[in-house]
Motif scaffolding. Structure first.
Motif, PDB file in Angstrom:
ATOM      1  N   LEU A  40       0.803  -1.219   0.000  1.00  0.00           N
ATOM      2  CA  LEU A  40       0.000   0.000   0.000  1.00  0.00           C
ATOM      3  C   LEU A  40       0.840   1.276   0.000  1.00  0.00           C
ATOM      4  CD1 LEU A  40      -2.648  -1.108   2.645  1.00  0.00           C
ATOM      5  CD2 LEU A  40      -3.047  -0.835   0.189  1.00  0.00           C
ATOM      6  N   SER A  41       2.048   1.220   0.545  1.00  0.00           N
ATOM      7  CA  SER A  41       2.867   2.425   0.654  1.00  0.00           C
ATOM      8  C   SER A  41       3.647   2.653  -0.632  1.00  0.00           C
ATOM      9  CB  SER A  41       3.825   2.317   1.844  1.00  0.00           C
ATOM     10  OG  SER A  41       4.753   1.270   1.632  1.00  0.00           O
ATOM     11  N   SER A  42       4.266   3.813  -0.718  1.00  0.00           N
ATOM     12  CA  SER A  42       5.089   4.143  -1.878  1.00  0.00           C
ATOM     13  C   SER A  42       6.477   4.538  -1.401  1.00  0.00           C
ATOM     14  CB  SER A  42       4.464   5.281  -2.684  1.00  0.00           C
ATOM     15  OG  SER A  42       4.284   6.425  -1.879  1.00  0.00           O
ATOM     16  N   VAL A  43       7.430   4.521  -2.328  1.00  0.00           N
ATOM     17  CA  VAL A  43       8.814   4.807  -1.971  1.00  0.00           C
ATOM     18  C   VAL A  43       8.946   6.209  -1.385  1.00  0.00           C
ATOM     19  CG1 VAL A  43      11.156   5.083  -2.884  1.00  0.00           C
ATOM     20  CG2 VAL A  43       9.706   3.236  -3.714  1.00  0.00           C
ATOM     21  N   ASP A  44       8.197   7.160  -1.950  1.00  0.00           N
ATOM     22  CA  ASP A  44       8.339   8.547  -1.508  1.00  0.00           C
ATOM     23  C   ASP A  44       7.457   8.886  -0.312  1.00  0.00           C
ATOM     24  OD1 ASP A  44       6.533   8.225  -3.995  1.00  0.00           O
ATOM     25  OD2 ASP A  44       5.724   9.999  -3.025  1.00  0.00           O
ATOM     26  N   ASP A  45       6.618   7.944   0.131  1.00  0.00           N
ATOM     27  CA  ASP A  45       5.752   8.208   1.284  1.00  0.00           C
ATOM     28  C   ASP A  45       5.705   6.957   2.159  1.00  0.00           C
ATOM     29  OD1 ASP A  45       3.995   9.501   3.000  1.00  0.00           O
ATOM     30  OD2 ASP A  45       2.241   8.783   1.904  1.00  0.00           O
ATOM     31  N   PRO A  46       6.777   6.689   2.906  1.00  0.00           N
ATOM     32  CA  PRO A  46       6.835   5.474   3.716  1.00  0.00           C
ATOM     33  C   PRO A  46       5.805   5.491   4.839  1.00  0.00           C
ATOM     34  CG  PRO A  46       8.637   6.946   4.280  1.00  0.00           C
ATOM     35  CD  PRO A  46       7.962   7.542   3.085  1.00  0.00           C
ATOM     36  N   ILE A  47       5.331   4.303   5.184  1.00  0.00           N
ATOM     37  CA  ILE A  47       4.378   4.177   6.290  1.00  0.00           C
ATOM     38  C   ILE A  47       4.670   2.867   7.009  1.00  0.00           C
ATOM     39  CG2 ILE A  47       2.584   3.055   4.865  1.00  0.00           C
ATOM     40  CD1 ILE A  47       0.520   4.609   6.544  1.00  0.00           C
ATOM     41  N   ASP A  48       4.609   2.883   8.325  1.00  0.00           N
ATOM     42  CA  ASP A  48       4.886   1.672   9.090  1.00  0.00           C
ATOM     43  C   ASP A  48       3.677   1.316   9.950  1.00  0.00           C
ATOM     44  OD1 ASP A  48       4.952   3.441  11.250  1.00  0.00           O
ATOM     45  OD2 ASP A  48       7.145   3.531  11.285  1.00  0.00           O
ATOM     46  N   MET A  49       3.799   0.193  10.657  1.00  0.00           N
ATOM     47  CA  MET A  49       2.674  -0.292  11.445  1.00  0.00           C
ATOM     48  C   MET A  49       2.313   0.669  12.574  1.00  0.00           C
ATOM     49  SD  MET A  49       0.629  -2.808  11.066  1.00  0.00           S
ATOM     50  CE  MET A  49       1.513  -4.078  10.161  1.00  0.00           C
ATOM     51  N   ASP A  50       3.322   1.348  13.145  1.00  0.00           N
ATOM     52  CA  ASP A  50       3.031   2.325  14.195  1.00  0.00           C
ATOM     53  C   ASP A  50       2.117   3.433  13.682  1.00  0.00           C
ATOM     54  OD1 ASP A  50       4.455   1.028  16.134  1.00  0.00           O
ATOM     55  OD2 ASP A  50       6.256   2.275  15.954  1.00  0.00           O
ATOM     56  N   GLU A  51       2.368   3.886  12.461  1.00  0.00           N
ATOM     57  CA  GLU A  51       1.540   4.949  11.883  1.00  0.00           C
ATOM     58  C   GLU A  51       0.108   4.480  11.706  1.00  0.00           C
ATOM     59  OE1 GLU A  51       1.760   8.972   9.929  1.00  0.00           O
ATOM     60  OE2 GLU A  51       2.735   7.895  11.562  1.00  0.00           O
ATOM     61  N   VAL A  52      -0.052   3.254  11.258  1.00  0.00           N
ATOM     62  CA  VAL A  52      -1.402   2.708  11.075  1.00  0.00           C
ATOM     63  C   VAL A  52      -2.102   2.587  12.423  1.00  0.00           C
ATOM     64  CG1 VAL A  52      -2.758   0.748  10.256  1.00  0.00           C
ATOM     65  CG2 VAL A  52      -0.755   1.492   8.970  1.00  0.00           C
TER      66      VAL A  52
END
Length: 318
Positions: A40-52
């Motif tokens: 679901l994430s993109s290289v220029d907009d990283p997202i991790d489980m903490d953010e979710v």
């Protein structure tokens, strides 16, 4: 010395720190795993489980309450009218600047909402598909205004969202290719009887001046049930845009079909200069003139910090 307490100016928003907002997750279950996030994430907009867990699960819980309340209102209206009709979809808008991470936010929300216990059908539509074709923009001298309100086929977009709210069962929308930087001729995506539609785009919360001749002029924002605005300071947005441009120069721009392939063939310094020019002459003016002025229309404002993490959340008071 005046020891009287200062009274803060009233605001239509309740403001939450990241930690305070995270606590509102309550018992909302995590339904995504690491593989889902990677997809679901993109290289220029990283997202991790903490953010979710800390940001998006509380949003999902909030939307569950809002959608349920809308359904109750719909049923009450049907009882008042004495007849039954098909429930219309709930539209969630995701707005904000270029490079702020709208696409990732929209994809993560779609995945979470689609995994509610009652398994609602959730569709994601980007307004990029409603941009006028490059040939039309070039003919009308608007290529340098691409992404500005006048570069969209507004009437087609209005018909589309109006048909969603009219409860039409099967609809199609044009498809946009970021590779060729244009609407794909003849290609359409289909949505059919969704429960929720996520509409993602630069200007989805925008309004305009009403005509003085008394004619009714709707705006896309008139059809939005819940608006989300992704916010960040201008220097961050500029840096993220330029960094993304340089990464794409090493990847997607190298594709022979890429509209921007010429930037993969020049020096890094020349590509950097081009990115800075595109930001300062197109994207920054659009942000200041058209996008950021829609922020006060949002129901939820997500303020990002340096590392793309959302550091502050503002929720409109009901």
């Amino acid at each position: 010395m005046d020891d009287r307490p200062r009274i803060s100016s009233p605001s239509p928003y309740a403001t939450f720190s990241r930690g305070d907002w995270a606590a509102l997750r309550a018992d909302t279950p995590m339904t995504l795993n690491d593989a889902d996030l990677e997809r679901l994430s993109s290289v220029d907009d990283p997202i991790d489980m903490d953010e979710v867990e800390q940001i998006y699960l509380p949003i999902s819980r909030l939307l569950a309450f809002y959608v349920a309340a809308r359904h109750q209102l719909f049923r009450a209206t049907q009882r008042f009218l004495g007849h039954s009709e098909t429930r219309v979809p709930y539209i969630v808008a995701v707005a904000g600047s270029v490079a702020v991470g709208k696409s990732t936010t929209a994809r993560v929300l779609r995945a979470l909402l689609a995994r509610w216990p009652n398994m609602p059908k959730v569709d994601l539509v980007t307004t990029d598909g409603f941009l006028l074709p490059n040939a039309v923009l070039a003919r009308d001298g608007l290529m340098g205004r691409k992404g500005f309100p006048e570069s969209y086929d507004v009437q087609s977009l209005l018909r589309f969202v109006s048909d969603i709210k009219a409860g039409k069962g099967r609809l199609t929308a044009p498809v946009y290719s970021h590779l060729v930087y244009d609407v794909v001729p003849g290609e359409r995506m289909t949505i059919e009887t969704p429960d929720i539609v996520i509409l993602e785009g630069l200007n989805v919360l925008q309004t305009g001046e009403r005509p003085k001749n008394g004619r009714v002029t709707p705006f896309v924002s008139d059809f939005i049930d819940f608006g989300i605005y992704l916010d960040a300071d201008e220097p961050m947005l500029r840096r993220w845009y330029v960094e993304r441009f340089l990464r794409l120069r090493e990847t997607a721009f190298r594709d022979p079909k890429s509209y921007f392939r010429k930037y993969a063939q020049v020096s890094k310094q020349e590509a950097l200069a081009a990115a800075e020019t595109l930001w300062s002459e197109i994207n920054l003016p659009n942000l200041r003139e058209n996008i950021r002025p829609t922020r006060p229309r949002a129901d939820l404002i997500l303020k990002k910090g340096e590392s793309h993490r959302i550091e502050e959340v503002r929720l409109r008071k009901i």
